[in-house]
Design a protein around this motif. Sequence first.
Motif, PDB file in Angstrom:
ATOM      1  N   ARG A  25       0.842  -1.186   0.000  1.00 42.68           N
ATOM      2  CA  ARG A  25       0.000   0.000   0.000  1.00 42.68           C
ATOM      3  C   ARG A  25       0.882   1.242   0.000  1.00 42.68           C
ATOM      4  NH1 ARG A  25      -5.464  -0.726  -1.159  1.00 42.68           N
ATOM      5  NH2 ARG A  25      -5.888  -2.915  -0.710  1.00 42.68           N
ATOM      6  N   ASN A  56      -3.396   5.116   0.232  1.00 37.47           N
ATOM      7  CA  ASN A  56      -3.563   3.680   0.445  1.00 37.47           C
ATOM      8  C   ASN A  56      -3.871   2.902  -0.829  1.00 37.47           C
ATOM      9  OD1 ASN A  56      -3.367   1.800   2.542  1.00 37.47           O
ATOM     10  ND2 ASN A  56      -5.576   1.504   2.574  1.00 37.47           N
ATOM     11  N   LYS A  65      -5.380  -6.319  17.311  1.00 35.80           N
ATOM     12  CA  LYS A  65      -6.403  -5.465  16.709  1.00 35.80           C
ATOM     13  C   LYS A  65      -6.582  -4.181  17.514  1.00 35.80           C
ATOM     14  CE  LYS A  65     -11.270  -5.369  15.376  1.00 35.80           C
ATOM     15  NZ  LYS A  65     -12.526  -6.144  15.225  1.00 35.80           N
ATOM     16  N   ALA A  97      -3.657  -1.816  16.963  1.00 35.21           N
ATOM     17  CA  ALA A  97      -3.703  -1.213  15.631  1.00 35.21           C
ATOM     18  C   ALA A  97      -4.723  -0.081  15.580  1.00 35.21           C
ATOM     19  CB  ALA A  97      -4.037  -2.276  14.588  1.00 35.21           C
ATOM     20  N   ILE A 147      -4.064   4.562  15.219  1.00 37.01           N
ATOM     21  CA  ILE A 147      -4.435   5.234  13.968  1.00 37.01           C
ATOM     22  C   ILE A 147      -3.919   6.668  13.989  1.00 37.01           C
ATOM     23  CG2 ILE A 147      -6.331   6.022  12.506  1.00 37.01           C
ATOM     24  CD1 ILE A 147      -8.028   3.770  13.624  1.00 37.01           C
ATOM     25  N   PRO A 185      -7.303   0.377  10.046  1.00 34.30           N
ATOM     26  CA  PRO A 185      -6.337  -0.735  10.033  1.00 34.30           C
ATOM     27  C   PRO A 185      -6.957  -2.105  10.271  1.00 34.30           C
ATOM     28  CG  PRO A 185      -6.252   0.396  12.135  1.00 34.30           C
ATOM     29  CD  PRO A 185      -7.238   1.163  11.278  1.00 34.30           C
ATOM     30  N   GLU A 186      -8.114  -2.134  10.916  1.00 38.42           N
ATOM     31  CA  GLU A 186      -8.805  -3.393  11.213  1.00 38.42           C
ATOM     32  C   GLU A 186     -10.308  -3.133  11.176  1.00 38.42           C
ATOM     33  OE1 GLU A 186      -7.493  -6.303  11.629  1.00 38.42           O
ATOM     34  OE2 GLU A 186      -5.376  -5.836  11.906  1.00 38.42           O
ATOM     35  N   LYS A 190     -11.354  -3.056   7.046  1.00 39.63           N
ATOM     36  CA  LYS A 190      -9.923  -2.794   6.945  1.00 39.63           C
ATOM     37  C   LYS A 190      -9.604  -2.132   5.598  1.00 39.63           C
ATOM     38  CE  LYS A 190      -5.407  -5.081   7.226  1.00 39.63           C
ATOM     39  NZ  LYS A 190      -4.686  -6.362   7.458  1.00 39.63           N
ATOM     40  N   ASN A 191      -8.789  -1.085   5.649  1.00 37.94           N
ATOM     41  CA  ASN A 191      -8.332  -0.297   4.494  1.00 37.94           C
ATOM     42  C   ASN A 191      -9.361   0.691   3.973  1.00 37.94           C
ATOM     43  OD1 ASN A 191      -5.716  -1.402   4.375  1.00 37.94           O
ATOM     44  ND2 ASN A 191      -6.439  -3.142   3.183  1.00 37.94           N
TER      45      ASN A 191
END
Length: 351
Positions: free
Chosen positions: A86, A93, A229, A232, A236, A252-253, A284-285
């Motif tokens: 990414r 991203n 998780k 993560a 952020i 992220p999750e 996610k993403n």
Amino acid sequence: MKRLFLLVSLLVLSKFSAQTWATEDQYIQKFAPYAVEEMEKYRIPASITLAQGLLETGGGQSRLAQEGKNHFGIKCKEDWTGKTMRHTDDAPNECFRVYDDPRQSYEDHSLFLSTRKYYTNLFKLDMKDYRAWAHGLKKAGYATNPRYASILIGKIERYKLYEFDNTNSKEVLYAVLKLYPDLKNDRAFMAQLESEKYPKGKDPVTITVPYKQTSYNQQQKRVEKIKTKAEALNSILIKTHPNEGLKYIIIPEDTNLKFIANKFKISESRLMRWNELESDMLRKNDIIFLESKNSTGNTPTYRSEYGEDMHDIAQKFGIKLHKLYVKNRMDEGQKPSAGQLIYLIDKKPRN
């Protein structure tokens, strides 16, 4: 005598290890053979390929080139099954291809140009007319920068890359030596030059650097830490979008909108409205903006990828979804086809 020999050895090794991608000249010395090989196979001027590589990688220094061995910014697309990474380019991203060897990136670039209909007219041009190729690439929509052709031409003429259009894979190192006569003092380069043929799949200009022991702490720093998780989500960071610095985050999750609202102290209703969300579940993403998006993009046009809808594109470029539909004279809910030209700034002209 032994000390003198050691000192000389260290100086020689330090000279070799210094030959990285730190300058555009070193990039040319390293990758000119690849560009010439591609010219022989696909009839794309080596000068053009090399100039594009220089520009795309910043002389080999870009993150995509160093981490992904991706020298031409080729994105994943629907037919890519290899490794990915990414990276933020025109939008945050985005998915880019990762190669095991830069040679694969060079060949993928050739395939990209030779198999897509947008570039068909390029192959009607004189292969040694780098100026026509540079303008042809810009006309075909390869880049949005209005100065793209002149930038390529500038690099070709500054470094005399047109010399590589007049050579072949067996003599390319002689062309390199002609441009960089100081390489005659480089033992590794001269040894390769004197070889009758190069081993298949090997880089003919690679310089062997001695193994360097690293400390335990240095090794530990390179080990990627696996985050839970919760870790993560709690880590952020707010990012700045290429479209006029809009504030956004990348999820992220999998989580829900309430978590993001509480973390950044923004109401769920505003986040729903700003991001045109139909559900409070985030994947996610996903790209989530922390302020209202703009009415236009940061680049004039974009070709949609397989599986994307207009909301995906709106989030990618920080554009209000209804504005994006209006610019492209599309009905709300209508999906673009793969490869469709999407207007991000000016309205799609009427037929």
